[in-house]
Write a protein that holds these residues in place. Structure first.
Motif, PDB file in Angstrom:
ATOM      1  N   ASN A 191      33.282  33.931  39.454  1.00  0.00           N
ATOM      2  CA  ASN A 191      34.260  34.445  38.496  1.00  0.00           C
ATOM      3  C   ASN A 191      33.649  34.577  37.104  1.00  0.00           C
ATOM      4  O   ASN A 191      33.940  35.518  36.370  1.00  0.00           O
ATOM      5  CB  ASN A 191      35.486  33.536  38.446  1.00  0.00           C
ATOM      6  CG  ASN A 191      36.442  33.790  39.597  1.00  0.00           C
ATOM      7  OD1 ASN A 191      36.428  34.854  40.199  1.00  0.00           O
ATOM      8  ND2 ASN A 191      37.267  32.806  39.899  1.00  0.00           N
ATOM      9  N   ALA A 192      32.822  33.621  36.748  1.00  0.00           N
ATOM     10  CA  ALA A 192      32.228  33.620  35.410  1.00  0.00           C
ATOM     11  C   ALA A 192      31.180  34.728  35.240  1.00  0.00           C
ATOM     12  O   ALA A 192      30.829  35.083  34.113  1.00  0.00           O
ATOM     13  CB  ALA A 192      31.596  32.260  35.113  1.00  0.00           C
ATOM     14  N   LEU A 193      30.698  35.300  36.346  1.00  0.00           N
ATOM     15  CA  LEU A 193      29.693  36.357  36.249  1.00  0.00           C
ATOM     16  C   LEU A 193      30.254  37.617  35.606  1.00  0.00           C
ATOM     17  O   LEU A 193      29.550  38.360  34.947  1.00  0.00           O
ATOM     18  CB  LEU A 193      29.155  36.698  37.646  1.00  0.00           C
ATOM     19  CG  LEU A 193      28.219  35.689  38.292  1.00  0.00           C
ATOM     20  CD1 LEU A 193      27.876  36.143  39.707  1.00  0.00           C
ATOM     21  CD2 LEU A 193      26.955  35.526  37.469  1.00  0.00           C
ATOM     22  N   GLY A 194      31.543  37.889  35.845  1.00  0.00           N
ATOM     23  CA  GLY A 194      32.155  39.079  35.275  1.00  0.00           C
ATOM     24  C   GLY A 194      32.724  40.003  36.334  1.00  0.00           C
ATOM     25  O   GLY A 194      32.392  39.899  37.515  1.00  0.00           O
ATOM     26  N   LYS A 195      33.582  40.910  35.897  1.00  0.00           N
ATOM     27  CA  LYS A 195      34.292  41.798  36.819  1.00  0.00           C
ATOM     28  C   LYS A 195      33.353  42.735  37.571  1.00  0.00           C
ATOM     29  O   LYS A 195      33.597  43.078  38.723  1.00  0.00           O
ATOM     30  CB  LYS A 195      35.344  42.607  36.052  1.00  0.00           C
ATOM     31  CG  LYS A 195      36.397  41.780  35.325  1.00  0.00           C
ATOM     32  CD  LYS A 195      37.406  42.678  34.635  1.00  0.00           C
ATOM     33  CE  LYS A 195      38.397  41.889  33.808  1.00  0.00           C
ATOM     34  NZ  LYS A 195      37.754  41.243  32.640  1.00  0.00           N
ATOM     35  N   ASP A 196      32.263  43.163  36.923  1.00  0.00           N
ATOM     36  CA  ASP A 196      31.381  44.126  37.574  1.00  0.00           C
ATOM     37  C   ASP A 196      30.569  43.512  38.706  1.00  0.00           C
ATOM     38  O   ASP A 196      29.937  44.230  39.483  1.00  0.00           O
ATOM     39  CB  ASP A 196      30.448  44.789  36.549  1.00  0.00           C
ATOM     40  CG  ASP A 196      29.659  43.788  35.744  1.00  0.00           C
ATOM     41  OD1 ASP A 196      30.016  42.591  35.760  1.00  0.00           O
ATOM     42  OD2 ASP A 196      28.681  44.192  35.087  1.00  0.00           O
ATOM     43  N   GLU A 197      30.568  42.185  38.827  1.00  0.00           N
ATOM     44  CA  GLU A 197      29.869  41.522  39.926  1.00  0.00           C
ATOM     45  C   GLU A 197      30.854  40.908  40.918  1.00  0.00           C
ATOM     46  O   GLU A 197      30.476  40.095  41.764  1.00  0.00           O
ATOM     47  CB  GLU A 197      28.940  40.422  39.378  1.00  0.00           C
ATOM     48  CG  GLU A 197      27.859  40.925  38.444  1.00  0.00           C
ATOM     49  CD  GLU A 197      26.851  41.831  39.122  1.00  0.00           C
ATOM     50  OE1 GLU A 197      26.913  41.982  40.357  1.00  0.00           O
ATOM     51  OE2 GLU A 197      25.990  42.399  38.423  1.00  0.00           O
ATOM     52  N   GLY A 198      32.132  41.280  40.785  1.00  0.00           N
ATOM     53  CA  GLY A 198      33.130  40.771  41.721  1.00  0.00           C
ATOM     54  C   GLY A 198      33.904  39.570  41.218  1.00  0.00           C
ATOM     55  O   GLY A 198      34.732  39.016  41.949  1.00  0.00           O
ATOM     56  N   GLY A 199      33.647  39.142  39.982  1.00  0.00           N
ATOM     57  CA  GLY A 199      34.381  38.016  39.409  1.00  0.00           C
ATOM     58  C   GLY A 199      35.554  38.481  38.582  1.00  0.00           C
ATOM     59  O   GLY A 199      35.915  39.655  38.578  1.00  0.00           O
ATOM     60  N   GLY A 201      35.761  37.429  35.200  1.00  0.00           N
ATOM     61  CA  GLY A 201      35.368  37.415  33.805  1.00  0.00           C
ATOM     62  C   GLY A 201      35.844  36.198  33.037  1.00  0.00           C
ATOM     63  O   GLY A 201      35.702  36.136  31.819  1.00  0.00           O
ATOM     64  N   VAL A 202      36.390  35.199  33.736  1.00  0.00           N
ATOM     65  CA  VAL A 202      36.869  33.983  33.078  1.00  0.00           C
ATOM     66  C   VAL A 202      35.699  33.007  32.912  1.00  0.00           C
ATOM     67  O   VAL A 202      35.027  32.672  33.889  1.00  0.00           O
ATOM     68  CB  VAL A 202      37.989  33.314  33.900  1.00  0.00           C
ATOM     69  CG1 VAL A 202      38.391  31.974  33.279  1.00  0.00           C
ATOM     70  CG2 VAL A 202      39.197  34.230  33.980  1.00  0.00           C
ATOM     71  N   PRO A 203      35.438  32.559  31.691  1.00  0.00           N
ATOM     72  CA  PRO A 203      34.324  31.637  31.464  1.00  0.00           C
ATOM     73  C   PRO A 203      34.482  30.348  32.273  1.00  0.00           C
ATOM     74  O   PRO A 203      35.599  29.919  32.578  1.00  0.00           O
ATOM     75  CB  PRO A 203      34.405  31.350  29.955  1.00  0.00           C
ATOM     76  CG  PRO A 203      35.142  32.514  29.384  1.00  0.00           C
ATOM     77  CD  PRO A 203      36.126  32.924  30.442  1.00  0.00           C
ATOM     78  N   LEU A 204      33.377  29.748  32.592  1.00  0.00           N
ATOM     79  CA  LEU A 204      33.382  28.513  33.363  1.00  0.00           C
ATOM     80  C   LEU A 204      33.999  27.379  32.552  1.00  0.00           C
ATOM     81  O   LEU A 204      33.649  27.160  31.399  1.00  0.00           O
ATOM     82  CB  LEU A 204      31.954  28.155  33.756  1.00  0.00           C
ATOM     83  CG  LEU A 204      31.753  27.142  34.881  1.00  0.00           C
ATOM     84  CD1 LEU A 204      32.236  27.712  36.202  1.00  0.00           C
ATOM     85  CD2 LEU A 204      30.276  26.770  34.988  1.00  0.00           C
TER      86      LEU A 204
END
Length: 223
Positions: A191-199, A201-204
């Motif tokens: 999730n922390a990786l970001g939306k473009d990698e399937g997450g 975008g919420v920081p850890l």
């Protein structure tokens, strides 16, 4: 509050990401988690009839909510179990991506066939090894968040008019408690990786991450 949305539609719909949890979808063939035999339409009708916004519980971010329902309408079985000295030999690992656009991450799980053979022996009944869950945890994402993630992954946002529903069911967990179990540490990192990698975008969140590690060091899913 009316269980119908502003456009006359449902408050809750099964998001395409969650289609893999229903046997009517081809995506369920390769999915190793909980798969429901009932149709998506029937499932949506039942959960919407039980929907009450007052029962929504907060998730890991403002756009995420949980709805816990008594599981008296499916045969979904528990698929998260404690790790013991007797069953740890059934644990396997693999790199896995939930969709073709996601980065694969390392996952740890009980091999279902090995676990069944070890726990029940030959001819053991499935209900003796994996009891029917008492509750279903419906993990909901807001329509706005779903649209943001779809756009980041280059996916179509519309799916048959369901886009008007304020909440999309992105995952369904079968469990014996009516509260949220910690997400796996790898899911939090993804999730922390970001939306473009399937997450998402919420920081850890370090505290939540450490709590997840504390739980999952002693538990594993059954695949």
């Amino acid at each position: 509050q009316d269980k119908e949305g502003a456009s006359g539609g449902k408050q809750l719909v099964v998001d395409p990401f969650c289609f893999r949890q229903f046997s009517e979808s081809n995506a369920s063939i390769s999915y190793t988690g909980t798969v429901f035999d009932m149709s998506i339409q029937e499932f949506e009708e039942i959960v919407n009839s039980r929907y009450d916004p007052a029962n929504l519980k907060p998730g890991y971010a403002p756009f995420c909510k949980h709805l816990f329902l008594t599981n008296d309408f499916t045969n979904a079985r528990l698929n998260v179990l404690p790790i013991t000295r007797e069953n740890e030999h059934c644990i396997r690992t693999k790199y896995e991506a939930r969709t073709e656009n996601e980065l694969p991450v390392l996952t740890r799980f009980f091999d279902r066939k090995l676990f069944e053979k070890s726990a029940g022996g030959e001819g053991a009944e499935k209900e003796d090894v994996f009891p029917v869950a008492k509750y279903l945890d419906l993990i909901l994402y807001s329509r706005e968040q779903i649209e943001k993630e779809n756009a980041a992954m280059g996916k179509e946002s519309s799916h048959g008019g369901k886009e008007a529903a304020p909440w999309g069911i992105v995952s369904i967990k079968a469990q014996d408690v009516d509260f949220e179990l910690p997400m796996t540490p790898m899911t939090a990192m993804r999730n922390a990786l970001g939306k473009d990698e399937g997450g998402s975008g919420v920081p850890l969140d370090r505290g939540a991450y450490m709590a997840a590690c504390d739980y999952w060091k002693d538990h594993a899913t059954v695949n």
